[in-house]
Design an enzyme around this catalytic site. Structure first.
Site, PDB file in Angstrom:
ATOM      1  N   HIS A 283       0.740  -1.239  -0.066  1.00  0.00           N
ATOM      2  CA  HIS A 283      -0.008  -0.020   0.024  1.00  0.00           C
ATOM      3  C   HIS A 283       0.875   1.099  -0.084  1.00  0.00           C
ATOM      4  O   HIS A 283       1.728   1.094   0.678  1.00  0.00           O
ATOM      5  CB  HIS A 283      -0.865  -0.209   1.277  1.00  0.00           C
ATOM      6  CG  HIS A 283      -1.904   1.237   1.438  1.00  0.00           C
ATOM      7  ND1 HIS A 283      -1.538   2.537   1.953  1.00  0.00           N
ATOM      8  CD2 HIS A 283      -3.100   0.810   1.178  1.00  0.00           C
ATOM      9  CE1 HIS A 283      -2.617   3.120   1.821  1.00  0.00           C
ATOM     10  NE2 HIS A 283      -3.779   2.163   1.191  1.00  0.00           N
ATOM     11  N   ARG A 331      -2.472   1.265  -4.615  1.00  0.00           N
ATOM     12  CA  ARG A 331      -2.423  -0.302  -4.473  1.00  0.00           C
ATOM     13  C   ARG A 331      -2.635  -0.931  -5.923  1.00  0.00           C
ATOM     14  O   ARG A 331      -3.131  -0.085  -6.930  1.00  0.00           O
ATOM     15  CB  ARG A 331      -3.587  -0.977  -3.536  1.00  0.00           C
ATOM     16  CG  ARG A 331      -3.507  -0.677  -2.123  1.00  0.00           C
ATOM     17  CD  ARG A 331      -4.400  -1.638  -1.516  1.00  0.00           C
ATOM     18  NE  ARG A 331      -5.656  -0.719  -1.388  1.00  0.00           N
ATOM     19  CZ  ARG A 331      -6.757  -1.128  -1.055  1.00  0.00           C
ATOM     20  NH1 ARG A 331      -6.899  -2.506  -0.875  1.00  0.00           N
ATOM     21  NH2 ARG A 331      -7.873  -0.453  -1.176  1.00  0.00           N
ATOM     22  N   LYS A 334      -5.848  -0.387  -8.510  1.00  0.00           N
ATOM     23  CA  LYS A 334      -6.993   0.719  -7.868  1.00  0.00           C
ATOM     24  C   LYS A 334      -6.786   1.942  -8.413  1.00  0.00           C
ATOM     25  O   LYS A 334      -5.993   2.229  -9.212  1.00  0.00           O
ATOM     26  CB  LYS A 334      -6.252   0.955  -6.286  1.00  0.00           C
ATOM     27  CG  LYS A 334      -6.452  -0.217  -5.109  1.00  0.00           C
ATOM     28  CD  LYS A 334      -8.352  -0.674  -5.284  1.00  0.00           C
ATOM     29  CE  LYS A 334      -8.289  -1.772  -4.275  1.00  0.00           C
ATOM     30  NZ  LYS A 334      -9.721  -2.050  -3.910  1.00  0.00           N
ATOM     31  N   ASP A 337      -5.312   8.681  -7.038  1.00  0.00           N
ATOM     32  CA  ASP A 337      -5.730   9.342  -5.760  1.00  0.00           C
ATOM     33  C   ASP A 337      -4.747  10.347  -5.584  1.00  0.00           C
ATOM     34  O   ASP A 337      -3.654  10.230  -5.562  1.00  0.00           O
ATOM     35  CB  ASP A 337      -6.148   8.530  -4.629  1.00  0.00           C
ATOM     36  CG  ASP A 337      -6.672   9.445  -3.426  1.00  0.00           C
ATOM     37  OD1 ASP A 337      -6.438  10.320  -3.403  1.00  0.00           O
ATOM     38  OD2 ASP A 337      -7.228   8.662  -2.540  1.00  0.00           O
ATOM     39  N   CYS A 339      -3.761  12.072  -3.010  1.00  0.00           N
ATOM     40  CA  CYS A 339      -2.954  11.923  -1.942  1.00  0.00           C
ATOM     41  C   CYS A 339      -1.822  11.014  -2.172  1.00  0.00           C
ATOM     42  O   CYS A 339      -0.847  11.315  -1.500  1.00  0.00           O
ATOM     43  CB  CYS A 339      -3.762  11.337  -0.685  1.00  0.00           C
ATOM     44  SG  CYS A 339      -4.341   9.666  -0.911  1.00  0.00           S
ATOM     45  N   TYR A 340      -1.785  10.084  -3.107  1.00  0.00           N
ATOM     46  CA  TYR A 340      -0.773   9.280  -3.210  1.00  0.00           C
ATOM     47  C   TYR A 340       0.470  10.099  -4.035  1.00  0.00           C
ATOM     48  O   TYR A 340       1.562   9.695  -4.268  1.00  0.00           O
ATOM     49  CB  TYR A 340      -1.105   8.065  -4.202  1.00  0.00           C
ATOM     50  CG  TYR A 340      -1.846   7.234  -3.127  1.00  0.00           C
ATOM     51  CD1 TYR A 340      -1.388   6.412  -1.938  1.00  0.00           C
ATOM     52  CD2 TYR A 340      -3.400   6.920  -3.533  1.00  0.00           C
ATOM     53  CE1 TYR A 340      -2.327   5.772  -1.206  1.00  0.00           C
ATOM     54  CE2 TYR A 340      -3.896   6.095  -2.713  1.00  0.00           C
ATOM     55  CZ  TYR A 340      -3.530   5.567  -1.481  1.00  0.00           C
ATOM     56  OH  TYR A 340      -4.315   4.803  -0.771  1.00  0.00           O
ATOM     57  N   ASP A 387      -9.319  14.480  -4.347  1.00  0.00           N
ATOM     58  CA  ASP A 387      -8.754  12.968  -4.795  1.00  0.00           C
ATOM     59  C   ASP A 387      -8.597  12.799  -6.250  1.00  0.00           C
ATOM     60  O   ASP A 387      -7.568  12.631  -6.811  1.00  0.00           O
ATOM     61  CB  ASP A 387      -9.764  11.963  -3.957  1.00  0.00           C
ATOM     62  CG  ASP A 387      -9.676  10.557  -4.555  1.00  0.00           C
ATOM     63  OD1 ASP A 387      -9.133  10.397  -5.591  1.00  0.00           O
ATOM     64  OD2 ASP A 387     -10.315   9.737  -4.194  1.00  0.00           O
ATOM     65  N   ASP A 394     -10.852  18.571   0.442  1.00  0.00           N
ATOM     66  CA  ASP A 394     -10.771  18.241   1.923  1.00  0.00           C
ATOM     67  C   ASP A 394      -9.282  18.665   2.333  1.00  0.00           C
ATOM     68  O   ASP A 394      -8.507  18.922   1.442  1.00  0.00           O
ATOM     69  CB  ASP A 394     -11.367  16.794   2.359  1.00  0.00           C
ATOM     70  CG  ASP A 394     -10.467  16.099   1.467  1.00  0.00           C
ATOM     71  OD1 ASP A 394      -9.129  15.862   2.079  1.00  0.00           O
ATOM     72  OD2 ASP A 394     -11.052  15.045   0.810  1.00  0.00           O
ATOM     73  N   HIS A 397      -6.507  15.896   1.403  1.00  0.00           N
ATOM     74  CA  HIS A 397      -5.976  15.610  -0.021  1.00  0.00           C
ATOM     75  C   HIS A 397      -5.267  17.181  -0.281  1.00  0.00           C
ATOM     76  O   HIS A 397      -4.236  16.949  -1.114  1.00  0.00           O
ATOM     77  CB  HIS A 397      -7.142  15.458  -0.950  1.00  0.00           C
ATOM     78  CG  HIS A 397      -7.592  13.957  -1.057  1.00  0.00           C
ATOM     79  ND1 HIS A 397      -8.672  13.588  -0.060  1.00  0.00           N
ATOM     80  CD2 HIS A 397      -7.018  13.088  -1.555  1.00  0.00           C
ATOM     81  CE1 HIS A 397      -8.651  12.369  -0.116  1.00  0.00           C
ATOM     82  NE2 HIS A 397      -7.854  11.807  -1.001  1.00  0.00           N
TER      83      HIS A 397
END
Length: 477
Positions: A283, A331, A334, A337, A339-340, A387, A394, A397
């Site tokens: 992850h 992952r 998936k 996003d 945040c990654y 995201d 938010d 993020h």
């Protein structure tokens, strides 16, 4: 040495850019030739850079990174709910991303959004985050710290110390998620980061380091890992939060870290990434926590290859960037996003800065494409970052997408000559410089400040807090 397990890597195919104007959220405010339509409404922010040199250079960067944009010929014909969602995400992103253009970072919109929890009472819907009070301060404060490093926030900082110290659990010795709540490693990490950003030495002096150390030892596990709280779950988040907190407070001891590097090593999976605990799925968030924890434990030049299979780790990280989006997934199979942009992108910063055999010029991933994803797809018209298209912005993020933008725009380097080589000092031996224009084009309107890639704090902030405690006599722990 673990045997190499053959594996297939699946990436989403490139979807042609949609002509549906409804998919574009920001581009309607500016003509595609770069001429802003803001003259009709002076309150409308500029969307794209009008600097012709920047636009030309951005087009050149597209050509330089074309290896990341080639359409794959192998497409899985089986349609599932997951594949349909992936196709829709790719379509939305492709409709927003315009090659040869660099959108403007809407700095004032994001600043106004990030100031909400600092200046206004949050609405009742936030009661579900009652145990996340330190995080609701850390996320916007860190984001603001790199969005505008020179901003004056004395009025806010003066209120931070008492608010955070109200979360200190006098009985346990750590910080809770809210007033009167039990000590928790995630809340402790966020609380200390907030206090570091505030620069409030009066509040720093109030922290009982002896109690904090004893509490950290109470959540240390015999196998080398840490639990998030007494009797709580053991995972690599807890390891990172414990070590990052101890480094800031200058209370790392051999006893505290005994067996921890070996425990992290057991979290690396057959895919090459790092899971939350031994045997768990790899992850992006856990990958950063494990890698950063090793950088706190010792010299990363030695620690990373000693405790991780670097080849497998790089293989897994390389598979996290998708096209046409340009962003990272957390992952296998998936969605991307925002945040990654940090959780995975931060791993690249550390690896490229610490291991001489890995450089950004190896084209293992594209900084230019990640910057496009953040600026085109993650900026929300209401302010803040999100995201992905279709999601709301938010504070979480916003924090990590802007951290990812900082990671894109700067090249971080580990320099062991900056400090004395000893326990507790390793994570403060990082320097940075602006990234080369051969790698990514940075518009002066879009640049954000640098950070410490291990502690995820604005550059210099964690160092000052650590040095404050290092100036005291060593505690008898």
């Amino acid at each position: 040495m673990r045997p190499r397990v053959p594996r297939a890597v699946f990436r989403p195919r490139v979807v042609s850019r949609s002509s549906d104007s409804s998919a574009s959220i920001e581009s309607t405010t500016t003509s595609l030739d770069g001429t802003p339509t803001a003259k009709k409404n002076p309150r409308t922010p500029k969307t794209f850079s009008t600097n012709p040199n920047i636009r030309m250079a951005a087009a050149m960067t597209v050509e330089q990174n074309k290896v990341h944009n080639e359409e794959l010929s192998v497409v899985d014909s089986l349609i599932t709910e997951s594949s349909a969602t992936q196709e829709e995400t790719a379509r939305l992103c492709a409709g927003l991303i315009l090659d040869g253009q660099l959108p403007v970072l809407q700095r004032q919109l994001h600043t106004d959004f990030l100031n909400i929890p600092m200046t206004f009472q949050l609405p009742p819907t936030f009661t579900g985050l009652d145990a996340s009070k330190p995080w609701l301060m850390y996320w916007p404060m860190h984001a603001l710290g790199i969005l505008d490093p020179d901003r004056q926030t004395d009025d806010i900082f003066s209120r931070i110390g008492p608010s955070v110290m109200a979360c200190f659990d006098e009985k346990e010795g750590g910080f809770g998620g809210g007033n009167g709540q039990t000590a928790h490693l995630a809340a402790t990490y966020a609380s200390l980061n907030v206090l570091a950003i505030s620069g409030d030495k009066q509040a720093w002096a109030q922290i009982n380091r002896g109690k904090l150390y004893k509490w950290l030892m109470s959540v240390k596990r015999p196998d080398g890992g840490f639990s998030m709280h007494v009797g709580g779950e053991e995972d690599v988040r807890a390891v990172y939060c414990a070590l990052a907190s101890a480094a800031l407070m200058n209370i790392i001891t051999p006893e505290l870290v005994e067996g921890t590097a070996e425990w992290i090593s057991r979290c690396q999976t057959y895919e090459g990434g790092i899971g939350g605990a031994p045997g768990n799925e790899a992850h992006g968030g856990y990958a950063f926590c494990g890698l950063a924890a090793l950088c706190i434990l010792g010299n990363p030049v030695d620690m990373i290859p000693k405790y991780l299979d670097v080849g497998d780790f790089v293989h897994w990280l390389s598979a996290r960037q998708y096209q046409p989006e340009g962003g990272f997934s957390g992952r296998t199979n998936k969605l991307v996003d925002g945040c990654y942009s940090w959780w995975v992108g931060g791993c690249w910063s550390i690896l490229e800065g610490a291991l001489p055999g890995i450089t950004v010029k190896d084209v293992l991933w594209s900084k230019a494409d990640l910057q496009k994803y953040i600026l085109f797809c993650c900026q929300s018209p209401r302010g803040g970052l999100r995201d992905k298209p279709g999601k709301s912005s938010d504070f979480y993020h916003s924090c990590y997408a802007l951290s990812g933008l900082s990671e894109v725009q700067h090249r971080y380097s580990f320099n062991p000559k900056l400090r004395v080589a000893k326990s507790g000092e390793w994570s403060f031996m990082w320097t940075c410089e602006l990234e080369s224009p051969d790698i990514v084009i940075i518009d002066e309107q879009n640049i954000v400040g640098p950070l410490n890639p291990v502690h995820v704090l604005p550059s210099g902030v964690g160092e000052r807090m650590h040095d404050f405690y290092a100036s005291f006599e060593m505690l008898e722990l």
